[in-house]
Design a protein around this motif. Structure first.
Motif, PDB file in Angstrom:
ATOM      1  N   ILE A 296       0.829  -1.219   0.000  1.00 45.42           N
ATOM      2  CA  ILE A 296       0.000   0.000   0.000  1.00 45.42           C
ATOM      3  C   ILE A 296       0.857   1.260   0.000  1.00 45.42           C
ATOM      4  CG2 ILE A 296      -1.938  -1.128   1.185  1.00 45.42           C
ATOM      5  CD1 ILE A 296      -0.955   0.397   3.754  1.00 45.42           C
ATOM      6  N   HIS A 297       2.146   1.111  -0.184  1.00 49.92           N
ATOM      7  CA  HIS A 297       3.087   2.222  -0.011  1.00 49.92           C
ATOM      8  C   HIS A 297       2.688   3.467  -0.794  1.00 49.92           C
ATOM      9  CE1 HIS A 297       6.680   4.630  -1.016  1.00 49.92           C
ATOM     10  NE2 HIS A 297       7.123   4.300   0.192  1.00 49.92           N
ATOM     11  N   ASP A 298       2.547   3.329  -2.108  1.00 47.06           N
ATOM     12  CA  ASP A 298       2.333   4.520  -2.941  1.00 47.06           C
ATOM     13  C   ASP A 298       1.009   5.208  -2.640  1.00 47.06           C
ATOM     14  OD1 ASP A 298       4.746   3.878  -4.039  1.00 47.06           O
ATOM     15  OD2 ASP A 298       3.949   3.188  -5.962  1.00 47.06           O
ATOM     16  N   SER A 299      -0.058   4.421  -2.553  1.00 52.53           N
ATOM     17  CA  SER A 299      -1.369   5.022  -2.318  1.00 52.53           C
ATOM     18  C   SER A 299      -1.453   5.640  -0.932  1.00 52.53           C
ATOM     19  CB  SER A 299      -2.476   3.982  -2.505  1.00 52.53           C
ATOM     20  OG  SER A 299      -2.311   2.903  -1.592  1.00 52.53           O
ATOM     21  N   PHE A 300      -0.822   4.999   0.059  1.00 54.35           N
ATOM     22  CA  PHE A 300      -0.882   5.538   1.419  1.00 54.35           C
ATOM     23  C   PHE A 300      -0.070   6.819   1.526  1.00 54.35           C
ATOM     24  CE2 PHE A 300       0.284   5.898   5.912  1.00 54.35           C
ATOM     25  CZ  PHE A 300      -0.972   5.811   6.489  1.00 54.35           C
ATOM     26  N   VAL A 301       1.106   6.836   0.927  1.00 58.48           N
ATOM     27  CA  VAL A 301       1.918   8.052   0.973  1.00 58.48           C
ATOM     28  C   VAL A 301       1.177   9.205   0.305  1.00 58.48           C
ATOM     29  CG1 VAL A 301       4.050   9.133   0.139  1.00 58.48           C
ATOM     30  CG2 VAL A 301       4.116   6.847   1.145  1.00 58.48           C
ATOM     31  N   ASP A 302       0.485   8.916  -0.779  1.00 61.53           N
ATOM     32  CA  ASP A 302      -0.298   9.971  -1.440  1.00 61.53           C
ATOM     33  C   ASP A 302      -1.341  10.556  -0.489  1.00 61.53           C
ATOM     34  OD1 ASP A 302       1.104   9.689  -3.790  1.00 61.53           O
ATOM     35  OD2 ASP A 302      -0.407   8.442  -4.785  1.00 61.53           O
ATOM     36  N   LYS A 303      -1.983   9.696   0.305  1.00 60.65           N
ATOM     37  CA  LYS A 303      -2.987  10.169   1.254  1.00 60.65           C
ATOM     38  C   LYS A 303      -2.352  11.047   2.338  1.00 60.65           C
ATOM     39  CE  LYS A 303      -6.237   6.229   0.952  1.00 60.65           C
ATOM     40  NZ  LYS A 303      -7.510   6.975   0.834  1.00 60.65           N
ATOM     41  N   PHE A 372       9.812  12.757   3.075  1.00 65.11           N
ATOM     42  CA  PHE A 372      10.809  12.153   2.195  1.00 65.11           C
ATOM     43  C   PHE A 372      10.469  10.689   1.930  1.00 65.11           C
ATOM     44  CE2 PHE A 372      13.621  15.650   3.543  1.00 65.11           C
ATOM     45  CZ  PHE A 372      14.229  15.960   2.331  1.00 65.11           C
ATOM     46  N   THR A 373      10.494  10.291   0.669  1.00 64.14           N
ATOM     47  CA  THR A 373      10.447   8.881   0.291  1.00 64.14           C
ATOM     48  C   THR A 373      11.836   8.479  -0.197  1.00 64.14           C
ATOM     49  OG1 THR A 373       9.730   9.406  -1.962  1.00 64.14           O
ATOM     50  CG2 THR A 373       8.011   8.977  -0.323  1.00 64.14           C
ATOM     51  N   GLY A 374      11.992   7.180  -0.472  1.00 66.57           N
ATOM     52  CA  GLY A 374      13.303   6.701  -0.904  1.00 66.57           C
ATOM     53  C   GLY A 374      14.330   6.738   0.204  1.00 66.57           C
TER      54      GLY A 374
END
Length: 492
Positions: A296-303, A372-374
């Motif tokens: 769920i990483h990408d969708s959760f970070v977007d939220k 920050f991601t990555g």
């Protein structure tokens, strides 16, 4: 400009050298008050006053019930003066009035709780394997306590130490942060209005090397209770060890906020944003590492980004403001330095990443809410306490991976777990190395619940019944009721 003198032996007085420290308003970036710049001679006078109050003054002969009555009266006086105290905190540390008022409104509960516990301290009558003796134990106050507090929540963190110390019968000398001393000095005035005898609580303001060091090393201080940076705490522990003082340390954190794919994601988003951007990230329990399941990483970070982007910045006295300034100019520079380091390590700022230049931020020390991601868990951003509104996002694969990442830091103060699996919640709570684990919530504290850290996050516990033990020591009393004298050269 208002001046705040020292408070020693029941009186306010100027420092020996008549030197003063300017206290800046973090929102305007300009001075609003001056606090006394004490030195080792001021410390000595304050400690000796506390020692007299402990050994000779009325505090030493007052019953525990009477001590409790004083504490409860103090709680009432804080409640009556809550708005003024909260506004002083905001001017001094730049936190939101809504948060500071909430903290000060809650503050009396510590004094009510420990006021009620003051006369509940009991000894024991242990069974013996020897005939002709009666033995009992007494729980007695340790003596003069040095209380050293930080700049982020001065009154709340002071209450965590002061209320149990007074309930135990100790006397204290407080050294608040040189950046945020005003509210502590205002509180001490209320203490004596509540009937606290002179010398029981003293305040010496100033810099760490001029006041903190001499206070920790003073021979009449028997206990040091400190909240602040782990580097300072380590140094205090070493200083105190040379004279075998009791020590409690509540230090830093690099707390993981762990989100599993089966969590209530809307609640988790709120918890993550609250964990790092509330209080502008200037809290030891900030959920500064977001560990999110890879599925769920990408969708959760977007939220999280979408919600954090809506945060309103500006005047902390404005009830609509959600993110205030950084409290001190040096801390402002430090947060920006960590943002630069994260970019150098290859992390990507998906939100913020700079000082705030919004018109509503005026000339204050504001940093944009930053995500920050990555980020790898061995990056400095993931390993070191930033103490600002900067979130490091790290993906994990499964429960085992989440536990490995959560524990792979030298800190262990707090952690959050977001999941709908009750069994997993219990497994995670057991496996995570931290003093507190919140499940499907974050940043909840109570005067009734123990708080403290493991590993480099500190020693001892605050809050709850057990906090009294930090300020008490046990004495055993043996009474011969008929045992023969025996051989004087042999232990009985």
């Amino acid at each position: 400009m208002q001046q705040y003198p020292l408070h020693i032996d029941g009186t306010q007085r100027r420092p020996r050298e008549d030197r003063w420290i300017s206290s800046d308003n973090p929102y305007t970036g300009t001075p609003w008050a001056e606090v006394a710049r004490g030195d080792d001679r001021d410390v000595d006078e304050a400690v000796r006053a506390a020692h007299r109050a402990f050994t000779e003054g009325p505090w030493s002969t007052m019953t525990a019930t009477d001590r409790g009555r004083v504490l409860r009266d103090l709680g009432d006086r804080i409640a009556q003066d809550a708005d003024r105290l909260a506004r002083i905190e905001v001017q001094d540390n730049g936190k939101l009035l809504s948060e500071m008022r909430g903290q000060v409104d809650y503050l009396p509960q510590w004094f009510y709780y420990y006021g009620g516990l003051a006369d509940k301290v009991e000894g024991t009558v242990p069974p013996l394997d020897k005939k002709g003796y009666f033995t009992f134990t007494r729980r007695e106050p340790v003596g003069v306590v040095a209380i050293i507090t930080p700049w982020n929540s001065p009154l709340m963190l002071l209450a965590w130490k002061l209320a149990p110390a007074l309930a135990a019968g100790c006397t204290v000398v407080i050294k608040p942060s040189e950046f945020t001393s005003a509210s502590t000095l205002e509180l001490v005035r209320l203490l004596e209005e509540a009937g606290l005898p002179p010398g029981v609580v003293n305040v010496v303001t100033g810099f760490g090397n001029e006041v903190g060091g001499p206070l920790v090393e003073h021979p009449l201080v028997t206990k040091v209770s400190f909240t602040g940076a782990d580097t300072t705490g380590r140094r205090i522990n070493e200083q105190a060890a040379r004279s075998l003082k009791h020590v409690s340390l509540e230090l830093g954190g690099k707390s993981p906020n762990i989100v599993f794919g089966d969590a209530d994601l809307d609640s988790a988003v709120n918890g993550v944003v609250s964990g790092i951007f509330a209080a502008t990230g200037q809290t030891c329990i900030a959920g500064s590492r977001l560990l999110v399941q890879r599925s769920i990483h990408d969708s959760f970070v977007d939220k999280v980004v979408d919600l954090a982007r809506t945060a309103r910045m500006g005047d902390p006295l404005d009830p609509h403001t959600q993110v205030g300034p950084i409290t001190t100019r040096p801390q402002f520079a430090k947060v920006l330095e960590y943002i630069d380091l994260a970019e150098q390590d290859g992390a990507r700022a998906v939100l913020g990443g700079s000082a705030a230049e919004r018109p509503e931020c005026g000339n204050g020390w504001f940093v944009e809410p930053t995500i920050f991601t990555g980020v790898a868990n061995d990056h400095r951003l993931a390993q070191e306490e930033v103490f600002g509104p900067v979130l490091a996002v790290i993906p994990f694969d499964d429960e085992h991976d989440a536990i490995r990442l959560a524990n792979d830091v030298r800190f262990g103060l707090g952690a959050g777990v977001w999941t709908s699996d009750v069994a997993r919640a219990f497994r995670m709570a057991e496996a995570i190395q931290s003093g507190t684990v919140w499940v499907n919530t974050y940043r909840a504290v109570s005067f009734m619940a123990p708080f403290g850290g493991v590993k480099d996050s500190g020693l001892g516990r605050e809050n709850g019944i057990g906090a009294l033990d930090e300020y008490l020591q046990t004495k055993s009393v043996w009474i011969n009721t008929g045992a023969p004298s025996g051989n004087p050269f042999v232990m009985r």
